[in-house]
Design a protein around this motif. Structure first.
Motif, PDB file in Angstrom:
ATOM      1  N   VAL A  80       0.834  -1.200   0.000  1.00 50.99           N
ATOM      2  CA  VAL A  80       0.000   0.000   0.000  1.00 50.99           C
ATOM      3  C   VAL A  80       0.866   1.246   0.000  1.00 50.99           C
ATOM      4  O   VAL A  80       0.650   2.188  -0.758  1.00 50.99           O
ATOM      5  N   ALA A  81       1.891   1.264   0.857  1.00 52.49           N
ATOM      6  CA  ALA A  81       2.827   2.398   0.982  1.00 52.49           C
ATOM      7  C   ALA A  81       2.031   3.699   1.126  1.00 52.49           C
ATOM      8  O   ALA A  81       1.207   3.820   2.023  1.00 52.49           O
ATOM      9  N   THR A  82       2.278   4.666   0.252  1.00 59.12           N
ATOM     10  CA  THR A  82       1.582   5.965   0.340  1.00 59.12           C
ATOM     11  C   THR A  82       0.653   6.167  -0.849  1.00 59.12           C
ATOM     12  O   THR A  82       0.503   7.274  -1.354  1.00 59.12           O
ATOM     13  N   ARG A  83       0.030   5.114  -1.311  1.00 56.11           N
ATOM     14  CA  ARG A  83      -0.794   5.215  -2.509  1.00 56.11           C
ATOM     15  C   ARG A  83      -2.089   5.998  -2.215  1.00 56.11           C
ATOM     16  O   ARG A  83      -2.681   5.870  -1.153  1.00 56.11           O
ATOM     17  N   ALA A  84      -2.499   6.784  -3.219  1.00 52.71           N
ATOM     18  CA  ALA A  84      -3.732   7.569  -3.115  1.00 52.71           C
ATOM     19  C   ALA A  84      -4.719   7.071  -4.152  1.00 52.71           C
ATOM     20  O   ALA A  84      -4.353   6.687  -5.264  1.00 52.71           O
ATOM     21  N   VAL A  85      -5.999   7.088  -3.798  1.00 58.46           N
ATOM     22  CA  VAL A  85      -7.046   6.605  -4.696  1.00 58.46           C
ATOM     23  C   VAL A  85      -8.260   7.510  -4.575  1.00 58.46           C
ATOM     24  O   VAL A  85      -8.611   7.969  -3.485  1.00 58.46           O
ATOM     25  N   LEU A  86      -8.898   7.801  -5.717  1.00 57.68           N
ATOM     26  CA  LEU A  86     -10.139   8.566  -5.747  1.00 57.68           C
ATOM     27  C   LEU A  86     -11.288   7.607  -6.006  1.00 57.68           C
ATOM     28  O   LEU A  86     -11.245   6.809  -6.948  1.00 57.68           O
ATOM     29  N   ILE A  87     -12.328   7.674  -5.170  1.00 62.21           N
ATOM     30  CA  ILE A  87     -13.503   6.809  -5.302  1.00 62.21           C
ATOM     31  C   ILE A  87     -14.735   7.700  -5.457  1.00 62.21           C
ATOM     32  O   ILE A  87     -14.953   8.610  -4.652  1.00 62.21           O
ATOM     33  N   THR A  88     -15.541   7.434  -6.469  1.00 63.85           N
ATOM     34  CA  THR A  88     -16.775   8.205  -6.650  1.00 63.85           C
ATOM     35  C   THR A  88     -17.955   7.456  -6.036  1.00 63.85           C
ATOM     36  O   THR A  88     -17.942   6.240  -5.895  1.00 63.85           O
ATOM     37  N   GLY A  89     -18.975   8.217  -5.679  1.00 62.38           N
ATOM     38  CA  GLY A  89     -20.211   7.620  -5.173  1.00 62.38           C
ATOM     39  C   GLY A  89     -20.071   6.988  -3.806  1.00 62.38           C
ATOM     40  O   GLY A  89     -20.474   5.833  -3.618  1.00 62.38           O
ATOM     41  N   GLY A  95     -19.147   2.191  -2.700  1.00 60.44           N
ATOM     42  CA  GLY A  95     -18.202   3.294  -2.547  1.00 60.44           C
ATOM     43  C   GLY A  95     -17.866   3.576  -1.105  1.00 60.44           C
ATOM     44  O   GLY A  95     -16.695   3.740  -0.738  1.00 60.44           O
ATOM     45  N   LYS A  96     -18.901   3.623  -0.270  1.00 59.29           N
ATOM     46  CA  LYS A  96     -18.667   3.913   1.154  1.00 59.29           C
ATOM     47  C   LYS A  96     -17.857   2.808   1.816  1.00 59.29           C
ATOM     48  O   LYS A  96     -16.886   3.079   2.544  1.00 59.29           O
ATOM     49  N   GLU A  97     -18.221   1.555   1.568  1.00 59.80           N
ATOM     50  CA  GLU A  97     -17.502   0.442   2.199  1.00 59.80           C
ATOM     51  C   GLU A  97     -16.069   0.333   1.679  1.00 59.80           C
ATOM     52  O   GLU A  97     -15.147   0.024   2.438  1.00 59.80           O
ATOM     53  N   ALA A  98     -15.868   0.590   0.389  1.00 62.20           N
ATOM     54  CA  ALA A  98     -14.507   0.551  -0.157  1.00 62.20           C
ATOM     55  C   ALA A  98     -13.660   1.665   0.432  1.00 62.20           C
ATOM     56  O   ALA A  98     -12.477   1.461   0.752  1.00 62.20           O
ATOM     57  N   ALA A  99     -14.236   2.854   0.601  1.00 55.22           N
ATOM     58  CA  ALA A  99     -13.488   3.967   1.194  1.00 55.22           C
ATOM     59  C   ALA A  99     -13.052   3.625   2.613  1.00 55.22           C
ATOM     60  O   ALA A  99     -11.905   3.893   3.012  1.00 55.22           O
ATOM     61  N   LYS A 100     -13.949   3.025   3.401  1.00 56.60           N
ATOM     62  CA  LYS A 100     -13.603   2.652   4.776  1.00 56.60           C
ATOM     63  C   LYS A 100     -12.491   1.613   4.806  1.00 56.60           C
ATOM     64  O   LYS A 100     -11.529   1.724   5.583  1.00 56.60           O
ATOM     65  N   LYS A 101     -12.602   0.587   3.942  1.00 52.16           N
ATOM     66  CA  LYS A 101     -11.614  -0.489   3.952  1.00 52.16           C
ATOM     67  C   LYS A 101     -10.241   0.004   3.468  1.00 52.16           C
ATOM     68  O   LYS A 101      -9.204  -0.316   4.071  1.00 52.16           O
ATOM     69  N   LEU A 102     -10.227   0.791   2.401  1.00 49.37           N
ATOM     70  CA  LEU A 102      -8.949   1.291   1.876  1.00 49.37           C
ATOM     71  C   LEU A 102      -8.292   2.255   2.851  1.00 49.37           C
ATOM     72  O   LEU A 102      -7.063   2.271   2.996  1.00 49.37           O
ATOM     73  N   ASP A 103      -9.109   3.061   3.532  1.00 52.60           N
ATOM     74  CA  ASP A 103      -8.551   3.956   4.551  1.00 52.60           C
ATOM     75  C   ASP A 103      -7.924   3.147   5.676  1.00 52.60           C
ATOM     76  O   ASP A 103      -6.819   3.468   6.147  1.00 52.60           O
ATOM     77  N   ALA A 104      -8.576   2.082   6.108  1.00 54.73           N
ATOM     78  CA  ALA A 104      -8.034   1.240   7.175  1.00 54.73           C
ATOM     79  C   ALA A 104      -6.741   0.552   6.740  1.00 54.73           C
ATOM     80  O   ALA A 104      -5.871   0.265   7.575  1.00 54.73           O
ATOM     81  N   MET A 105      -6.580   0.302   5.456  1.00 51.00           N
ATOM     82  CA  MET A 105      -5.366  -0.339   4.947  1.00 51.00           C
ATOM     83  C   MET A 105      -4.201   0.626   4.818  1.00 51.00           C
ATOM     84  O   MET A 105      -3.069   0.200   4.590  1.00 51.00           O
ATOM     85  N   GLY A 106      -4.466   1.930   4.921  1.00 48.46           N
ATOM     86  CA  GLY A 106      -3.390   2.902   4.834  1.00 48.46           C
ATOM     87  C   GLY A 106      -3.377   3.744   3.575  1.00 48.46           C
ATOM     88  O   GLY A 106      -2.471   4.563   3.383  1.00 48.46           O
ATOM     89  N   PHE A 107      -4.357   3.570   2.704  1.00 47.20           N
ATOM     90  CA  PHE A 107      -4.450   4.411   1.513  1.00 47.20           C
ATOM     91  C   PHE A 107      -4.783   5.857   1.898  1.00 47.20           C
ATOM     92  O   PHE A 107      -5.425   6.108   2.916  1.00 47.20           O
ATOM     93  N   THR A 108      -4.372   6.789   1.057  1.00 45.40           N
ATOM     94  CA  THR A 108      -4.923   8.134   1.086  1.00 45.40           C
ATOM     95  C   THR A 108      -6.157   8.114   0.187  1.00 45.40           C
ATOM     96  O   THR A 108      -6.052   7.921  -1.022  1.00 45.40           O
TER      97      THR A 108
END
Length: 407
Positions: A80-89, A95-108
């Motif tokens: 994951v390192a310092t990777r950033a991702v944009l999620i719509t919707g 979208g909401k569940e993916a944002a929560k999971k990716l944030d918990a993994m360390g994504f921006t």
């Protein structure tokens, strides 16, 4: 002649050792695919012991086990390192569940929502880290998309943009294509296709720089003619073809493109609010139908469609994790798939659609999703409809558009 059991036992020991090692490294999951593979290996073992010499049986069984475990192994993932991702919707659903999971993994995570004060946006603020940034965006408004592009560039200067997840989608009519207002087809295309196109094109310079990922949530309704989802399915079909085009054209730049075709999941708000929403959409559809169409199809026909649709929503899967896992794999797998099919029964559905006769395909989709009754004019006791003045005039549906816009 009795067969010696040791070749078979040696092959099983080899398979068990590798499976245990993969489980310890989290490269393998306990589940139905693994159990099915073991069952097939057992059948192969039975055949080999009766048809082959001991050493040949050992070689065949060991090779088959090794290949099966290799196929079941999770592909290697990038850090994951310092990777950033944009999620719509991200107001709700995937979208909401993916944002929560990716944030918990360390994504921006840059999460777009229609309303910064929606329940989904408030939940993300409350449960996610400071690395998650919320921004308001309506994909039908070019100004919102331009602001999202500027926001993304400003917040990824140090990390770069690794991934775009096109998740936002729209549909507000459940009806035959003839009954669906043309404005609905336009609205679905604006959100599901043109909005995603404009956003993706705007972010390509950042994604080319990072050699990143584009992940798009499509729908099986874009691959096969689901009853009463003509507008939604058409827009998703256009979106998936666009992503396939991007996949070919962006390959030299190192950008990998994946499409996720989820099954039937419960992605909206709580069921009571969903029922109220679809009841309003049904009443609006009925109010704007021409007299000729209302006579031909009948109000009971439309009531039946919406009743069947709400029934299918109640049967939808509440656990969204298969889709979230597919999004994560598409973002981090060293070699992501071009297609993901999370959900129950999708393999059977695509098999039927691709290989069985058209009549069976149609009946299966109707049984699976919406099984329409006969329109009023086709029922045996009803006389054939005659053209009316309303049918000649064919007025534009009253959906808040001026006559010029409706045309």
């Amino acid at each position: 002649m009795e067969r010696w059991p040791w070749p078979s036992g040696g092959a099983w020991l080899l398979v068990a050792a590798r499976a245990l090692l993969q489980l310890l490294r989290a490269d393998l999951r306990l589940g139905r695919p693994l159990l099915a593979a073991l069952a097939l290996l057992a059948v192969l073992d039975w055949l080999c012991q009766r048809l082959l010499p001991p050493l040949a049986a050992l070689a065949v069984l060991a090779a088959a086990g090794w290949i099966a475990l290799s196929c079941l192994a999770r592909p290697p993932r990038l850090p994951v390192a310092t990777r950033a991702v944009l999620i719509t919707g991200c107001d709700s659903g995937f979208g909401k569940e993916a944002a929560k999971k990716l944030d918990a993994m360390g994504f921006t995570v840059l999460a777009t929502v229609l309303d910064l004060d929606s329940p989904g946006a408030l939940e993300l603020r409350a449960c996610c880290s400071s690395n998650l940034r919320l921004l308001q965006m309506d994909l039908t408004k070019p100004a919102d998309i331009r602001h999202a592009l500027e926001f993304t560039k400003a917040h990824t200067t140090s990390t770069g943009l690794w991934g775009l997840v096109n998740n936002a989608g729209f549909n507000d009519v459940v009806a035959d294509a003839e009954l669906s207002p043309v404005a609905t087809f336009r609205s679905c295309m604006e959100v599901n296709f043109f909005g995603a196109l404009q956003l993706t094109k705007g972010l390509l310079p950042l994604l080319r720089r990072s050699r990143g990922r584009i992940v798009t949530v499509g729908s099986p309704a874009g691959d096969m003619p689901y009853p009463c989802l003509g507008a939604y399915g058409t827009s998703k079909a256009a979106l998936v073809l666009l992503m396939d085009t991007f996949s070919c054209e962006l390959l030299p730049w190192g950008i990998k493109v994946s499409v996720i075709q989820p099954g039937c999941f419960r992605t909206g708000e709580e069921s009571v609010r969903k029922v109220d929403h679809w009841e309003r959409r049904k009443q609006l559809l009925l109010a704007n139908l021409s007299q000729e169409l209302l006579q031909a199809y009948g109000e009971d026909y439309i009531e039946h469609l919406y009743g069947q649709f709400l029934h299918s929503l109640r049967l939808a899967l509440p656990d969204l994790s298969p889709v979230v896992d597919a999004i994560i794999d598409a973002l981090l797998a060293a070699q992501p798939r071009r297609r993901y099919y999370p959900g129950r029964g999708l393999g059977l559905m695509y098999f039927i659609h691709n290989y069985l006769p058209e009549g069976l395909r149609r009946r299966f989709l109707q049984a699976f999703f919406i099984n329409p009754c006969l329109p009023r004019a086709l029922q045996p006791s009803q006389p054939s409809p005659t053209p009316t003045q309303d049918a000649v005039q064919d007025p534009a549906p009253n959906l808040g558009l001026s006559p010029t816009e409706a045309q």
